[in-house]
Scaffold this motif. Structure first.
Motif, PDB file in Angstrom:
ATOM      1  N   LYS A  95      -9.334   6.862   3.953  1.00 38.47           N
ATOM      2  CA  LYS A  95      -8.968   8.249   4.225  1.00 38.47           C
ATOM      3  C   LYS A  95      -9.255   8.566   5.680  1.00 38.47           C
ATOM      4  O   LYS A  95     -10.358   8.326   6.182  1.00 38.47           O
TER       5      LYS A  95
ATOM      6  N   LEU B 298      -3.924   9.141   3.517  1.00 36.69           N
ATOM      7  CA  LEU B 298      -4.547   8.233   2.561  1.00 36.69           C
ATOM      8  C   LEU B 298      -3.815   6.903   2.567  1.00 36.69           C
ATOM      9  O   LEU B 298      -2.574   6.870   2.533  1.00 36.69           O
TER      10      LEU B 298
ATOM     11  N   PRO C 143      -3.230   0.361  -8.475  1.00 35.93           N
ATOM     12  CA  PRO C 143      -3.962   0.897  -7.315  1.00 35.93           C
ATOM     13  C   PRO C 143      -5.377   0.330  -7.254  1.00 35.93           C
ATOM     14  O   PRO C 143      -6.053   0.193  -8.271  1.00 35.93           O
TER      15      PRO C 143
ATOM     16  N   ILE D 154      -3.568   3.699   0.243  1.00 39.56           N
ATOM     17  CA  ILE D 154      -3.886   3.286  -1.125  1.00 39.56           C
ATOM     18  C   ILE D 154      -3.385   1.866  -1.332  1.00 39.56           C
ATOM     19  O   ILE D 154      -2.182   1.658  -1.527  1.00 39.56           O
TER      20      ILE D 154
ATOM     21  N   TRP E 138     -10.028   3.276  -1.370  1.00 38.62           N
ATOM     22  CA  TRP E 138      -8.973   3.808  -0.517  1.00 38.62           C
ATOM     23  C   TRP E 138      -9.541   4.137   0.860  1.00 38.62           C
ATOM     24  O   TRP E 138     -10.742   4.357   1.023  1.00 38.62           O
TER      25      TRP E 138
ATOM     26  N   ARG F  55       0.842  -1.194   0.000  1.00 38.75           N
ATOM     27  CA  ARG F  55       0.000   0.000   0.000  1.00 38.75           C
ATOM     28  C   ARG F  55       0.879   1.247   0.000  1.00 38.75           C
ATOM     29  O   ARG F  55       2.025   1.226   0.471  1.00 38.75           O
TER      30      ARG F  55
END
Length: 699
Positions: A572, A293, A566, A295, A570, A255
């Motif tokens: 956040k 974030l 990706p 990801i 995601w 990630r």
């Protein structure tokens, strides 16, 4: 003798009607694991527990017993009273089995017995070896995370210092003398364990280069932006074992973690390289104000060069061409890229402001970003267009004045829209009610340099708002906003350093277009920052170099190029000024909105591609994974394979392809590591060295 032979088979003349009574349980089985317990004083044991003469005796006894059993069956099932095989009895019963069928039944059962004995013997020896490995390690289980921890420790001393892996973790900052705006890093997790920062071989270009690499990136079909800066090539090696028996995910979990500090921010673009100087963006996001974030990256392993060559050997020329073309496209897709673009320095460039002039202008920066993203206001309407000799404070105040004017006009337009809507609603009501005068109030502007006006507009039935009435109501406000700025302590913005009151001289140079001032007050054209990448190695060549190095080994290798993609979901997390945190999940629709906002801001910061981004960094991640068919313990104990040696070999192949030097130059001269690998993996040192030319700076 007949009675003794019959006793060996467990049969009698009464059992000749079927083959169910035939059994090989009493036959001698020569397959058995033999272990020798040596006295403690024996230091040089014999390499063979069983001698050749002992093996000969065992095989001879096995042959003798099998022959005797077959002879007895031939005697029992070849009696003259037997009917022919195709003749049934008077009562319709089938004829008894023949001697050949009886012998075949015995031999078939004995073969199954030999196979079972062989499997049990091998399993017994494997369990003994596993037990010895566990005793040597002091642990009964090792997983991918344990091996990753060891390799992280091993990489610190395996290669020479300039070529050792380093963590993919970078601060986003303008220069070492500036505080970071945030950070980006790549993390990895094995065996569903905690995440840690991923280490990778790293090659850095652009430091102090007179010809920096200029990359382009399309924002739309008609707009492309260019950026200049340092770029990093990271070659990350991961490993994957078969962990089905342990019920945890097999292989690494990767990630990207991007975070920003309070009142700070930057642009993050994720994509792939499609040419040595062009990036195709996939996602883009603005990271700002204590936002983090997470990801996730999805991994797709490609076939090894050997597997690919074996698969296309029997294909037709057209099929082979298609497979080779698509594999080349897949190798190109392994170049996962991250672009970091700093916002404040680029804002200063597009507004014709000196460096660091917006560092402490927090409110102004936020308002500019809102105008760019929410209203798509061109930067030329707010850029500094005064004299070059003006002080920094005056230049910033002039930009504030332009921002106030734009915000005022937006408020006027919003009020006009609201009033028109109210009028339409009023007209609908008046159709149902009697006519009566209506008083309306217009409220224009609340920001700096604006005032509130109340204008009673008499509206009769069917009358509409006149535009001249609205403009005249705001005339006083516009006149006030356009007057020269006088420094005042009551300004809405934080106070700036003392400004120069000298009037500009006629010979002062005016700034407009793409021109900007450097630190010495000289004018630089944005066109001068464009560099050429002719002397630098092509970024898109690295996957081909790795693929060619693996092909040159001419050995079975499990090192696979890996495509990093990706995920579309995601995580956040944000922290407010009151230290309260919140978390949310960004879905595919949310990511599309984030990308649109980021592209709107980037379009404004570059004047739709007319201004080059000089404050950017490019990180290219070249993924590779070493795959094992079994778990860590089974690979060592059952397959007899040293995973550390295999990973060392893969690391040297990656480093050779990245740095363009031979494995002998990567390892410390005369070290035990070099001598050990020359003995255990001599094929590594036969790979031809690839000359990269200008290798840039090694970190």
């Amino acid at each position: 003798h007949k009675a003794l032979s019959i006793g060996h088979t467990g049969l009698s003349y009464a059992d000749r009607g079927s083959l169910d009574s035939i059994s090989s349980a009493n036959l001698f089985v020569p397959i058995v694991p033999l272990f020798e317990v040596l006295p403690a004083n024996v230091t040089n044991p014999s390499p063979n527990v069983a001698t050749l003469s002992m093996l000969a005796e065992l095989l001879s006894e096995h042959q003798r017993q099998l022959s005797d059993q077959c002879a007895v069956l031939n005697q029992l099932y070849s009696s003259p009273t037997h009917r022919p095989a195709d003749v049934r009895g008077s009562d319709g019963t089938p004829p008894p089995p023949t001697s050949q069928a009886a012998v075949a039944s015995l031999v078939t059962q004995h073969l199954q017995q030999l196979v079972r004995s062989f499997q049990e013997s091998v399993t017994s020896m494997e369990q003994l070896l596993l037990k010895q490995v566990e005793q040597a390690l002091g642990r009964s289980h090792l997983d991918e995370a344990d091996l990753a921890l060891y390799m992280s420790h091993h990489d610190r001393t395996f290669l020479r210092p300039p070529y050792r892996p380093r963590q993919i973790s970078y601060s986003v900052r303008r220069s070492p003398s500036h505080s970071p705006e945030g950070s980006i890093r790549v993390e990895v997790s094995y065996a569903a364990g905690p995440y840690s920062t991923l280490s990778a071989l790293t090659l850095q270009h652009g430091i102090g280069s007179t010809s920096p690499l200029t990359m382009t990136m399309p924002l739309s079909a008609s707009t492309s932006v260019s950026f200049v800066g340092d770029y990093f090539v990271h070659s990350a090696l991961t490993h994957r074992f078969n962990s089905n028996k342990y019920h945890y995910p097999s292989g690494p979990q990767l990630r990207v973690v991007a975070s920003a500090r309070q009142f700070s921010g930057y642009l993050l673009v994720l994509g792939r390289l499609v040419s040595p100087t062009e990036l195709q963006p996939v996602h883009a996001v603005i990271v700002q104000n204590r936002v983090e974030l997470l990801i996730p990256l999805l991994l797709q392993e490609l076939p090894t060069p050997g597997e690919f060559q074996r698969a296309v050997e029997s294909l037709s020329p057209e099929q082979r061409h298609f497979a080779e073309a698509f594999r080349s496209f897949q190798l190109q897709s392994t170049l996962f890229s991250l672009v970091v673009i700093q916002i404040k320095p680029q804002l200063e460039a597009v507004l014709n402001l000196p460096p660091d002039s917006l560092t402490k202008e927090i409110l102004l920066t936020q308002r500019l970003m809102a105008l760019f993203i929410e209203h798509q206001v061109p930067a030329d309407l707010m850029s500094f267009d005064g004299f070059a000799s003006d002080s920094v404070a005056n230049k910033v105040d002039r930009v504030k004045q332009h921002v106030d004017r734009v915000r005022l006009m937006l408020e006027i337009a919003a009020n006009e829209t609201r009033l028109h809507k109210q009028q339409q609603e009023e007209e609908q009501r008046e159709k149902k009610q009697s006519e009566r005068p209506v008083g309306s109030s217009i409220f224009i502007g609340t920001g700096s340099g604006t005032q509130t006006f109340h204008s009673k507009l008499a509206c009769t039935s069917g009358a509409r708002l006149d535009d001249d009435m609205l403009v005249s109501a705001a005339a006083h406000t516009l006149a006030s906003a356009m007057s020269p700025i006088q420094p005042s302590s009551s300004s809405e913005f934080p106070s700036s350093p003392a400004t120069s009151t000298a009037n500009p001289q006629p010979e002062d140079i005016r700034l407009d277009g793409q021109d900007r001032l450097d630190d010495d007050g000289n004018i630089n054209s944005a066109e001068e920052v464009e560099g050429t990448a002719g002397s630098l190695p092509a970024l898109t060549e690295y996957p081909k170099l790795l693929d060619g190095a693996l092909r040159e080994q001419n050995v079975r290798s499990s090192l696979r190029a890996t495509i990093l993609t990706p995920a579309t979901s995601w995580e956040k997390s944000s922290t407010s000024s009151s230290s309260s945190s919140s978390s949310s999940t960004l879905t595919e629709n949310d990511l599309q909105r984030e990308k649109s906002a980021a592209f709107d801001l980037l379009d404004a910061l570059t004047r739709s591609g007319g201004l080059v981004c000089q404050f950017a960094e490019l990180h290219v991640l070249l993924g590779a994974s070493h795959s094992f068919a079994e778990s860590v313990m089974d690979t060592v104990g059952l397959d007899g394979v040293d995973p550390i040696l295999r990973l060392e070999r893969s690391q040297l192949v990656l480093a050779g392809a990245l740095f363009g030097i031979s494995p002998g130059q990567l390892l410390p001269a005369g070290s035990k590591q070099l001598q050990r690998l020359q003995k255990l993996a001599p094929e590594l040192f036969q790979i031809p060295m690839v000359d990269h030319g200008d290798k840039g700076q090694i970190n």
